[in-house]
Design an enzyme around this catalytic site. Structure first.
Site, PDB file in Angstrom:
ATOM      1  N   ASP A 182       4.730   9.118  11.818  1.00 40.61           N
ATOM      2  CA  ASP A 182       5.949   9.106  12.462  1.00 40.61           C
ATOM      3  C   ASP A 182       5.978   9.631  13.528  1.00 40.61           C
ATOM      4  OD1 ASP A 182       8.660   9.345  10.402  1.00 40.61           O
ATOM      5  OD2 ASP A 182       8.891  10.685  12.352  1.00 40.61           O
TER       6      ASP A 182
ATOM      7  N   ASN B 295      16.230   8.012  21.368  1.00 41.43           N
ATOM      8  CA  ASN B 295      17.399   7.113  21.418  1.00 41.43           C
ATOM      9  C   ASN B 295      18.956   7.520  21.785  1.00 41.43           C
ATOM     10  OD1 ASN B 295      16.179   4.830  20.347  1.00 41.43           O
ATOM     11  ND2 ASN B 295      16.500   5.510  18.017  1.00 41.43           N
TER      12      ASN B 295
ATOM     13  N   HIS C  45      18.658   2.899  23.044  1.00 38.04           N
ATOM     14  CA  HIS C  45      17.957   2.405  21.978  1.00 38.04           C
ATOM     15  C   HIS C  45      16.981   1.365  22.733  1.00 38.04           C
ATOM     16  CE1 HIS C  45      19.769   3.690  18.144  1.00 38.04           C
ATOM     17  NE2 HIS C  45      20.959   3.720  19.002  1.00 38.04           N
TER      18      HIS C  45
ATOM     19  N   ASP D 227      13.129   1.320  21.651  1.00 34.92           N
ATOM     20  CA  ASP D 227      12.218   0.141  21.418  1.00 34.92           C
ATOM     21  C   ASP D 227      11.021  -0.244  22.056  1.00 34.92           C
ATOM     22  OD1 ASP D 227      14.363  -0.766  19.685  1.00 34.92           O
ATOM     23  OD2 ASP D 227      15.217  -2.407  20.869  1.00 34.92           O
TER      24      ASP D 227
ATOM     25  N   GLU E 273      10.998   4.502  12.867  1.00 36.66           N
ATOM     26  CA  GLU E 273       9.867   4.982  13.675  1.00 36.66           C
ATOM     27  C   GLU E 273       8.672   5.206  12.853  1.00 36.66           C
ATOM     28  OE1 GLU E 273      12.502   8.660  12.722  1.00 36.66           O
ATOM     29  OE2 GLU E 273      12.625   6.468  12.867  1.00 36.66           O
TER      30      GLU E 273
END
Length: 264
Positions: A131, A139, A144, A148, A174
């Site tokens: 994770d 974010n 965002h 990405d 994630e």
């Protein structure tokens, strides 16, 4: 006609004379019946026309056969394109569009196959769950699009640090997972540490020039047979949360007592 007359017993000469007299006899019969005949073509002309008609039919037949061959080639080309399109669709259905890694569904199918193979061969297999640490902050702080980019960078780090035969995938959000065939917990811990280090030492360059440091936490669990898919996910997830509770940016292995009970 001549051949038919000859079968009736006429000589070739008599048959030829009889056939040659047909036009005159037809004309006499038409006059007797008060009918007009259109100009009659000679037998040579009829034969020539028949021969030309036969040539034309042969040419048409050849054209039809060529067209059929062209259609068969075209049909095979379309079929090949359809097979290629179906293969691409199948690949797209099994691939995460953002990272290019296998998606959750494809990974679970691969895990099922590997668990069955592992049990048949008597070799271990390990699942790693990871994770990205504090991904929500990325974010929230950078947007965002930056998030990405972080996901793509992490996926690239995984590909670069894994061995041939290891399978990374995007699990969701994630979270990523890695399947390590023919690997025990000790070996998986080494791989997990290599992955952690690869991510930590690969800052993500954002469009505004910012270089964003990224870390990740890892949970490692040993698979225990064909029907252990849900169990190994649960144990790897528990180890992952142990890594987070321990301070993040680290690798945690499932509890040793659980492994000992499984081996026993």
């Amino acid at each position: 006609v001549r051949a038919s007359l000859e079968k009736l017993g006429l000589t070739k000469t008599d048959a030829a004379q009889l056939v040659a007299g047909f036009p005159d006899e037809f004309a006499k019969a038409a006059a007797f019946l008060d009918r007009e005949l259109e100009p009659q073509r000679s037998l040579e002309d009829l034969g020539s026309s028949a021969q030309q008609a036969l040539v034309d039919l042969n040419l048409e037949y050849e054209a039809v056969m060529r067209r059929m061959e062209e259609l068969m080639v075209e049909n095979e080309r379309v079929a090949a394109e359809l097979r290629e399109a179906n293969a691409k669709l199948s690949e797209l259905a099994a691939t995460d569009s953002l990272t290019g890694l296998p998606n959750n569904r494809a990974f679970r199918e691969a895990l099922g196959r590997e668990l069955a193979r592992s049990q048949r061969a008597g070799t271990p297999a390990v699942l790693i769950m990871m994770d990205i640490d504090f991904f929500k902050r990325v974010n929230d702080t950078y947007g965002h699009a930056a998030g990405d980019e972080v996901l793509r960078s992490v996926a690239q780090s995984l590909r670069g640090a894994l061995r041939a035969g290891d399978l990374p995938a995007r699990y969701g959000g994630e979270e990523f997972v890695v399947l390590l065939p023919a690997t025990d917990l000790a070996g998986a811990s080494v791989v997990g540490e290599r992955l952690r280090h690869a991510i930590e030492t690969s800052p993500v360059a954002l469009n505004d020039g910012t270089r964003l440091a990224v870390t990740a936490s890892f949970g490692v669990a040993l698979a225990r047979g064909t029907n252990d898919a849900s169990g190994v996910f649960a144990r790897a997830d528990a180890a992952l949360y142990a890594a987070k509770r321990g301070g993040r940016n680290r690798v945690a292995v499932e509890a040793s007592d659980a492994v000992e009970q499984a081996v026993a």
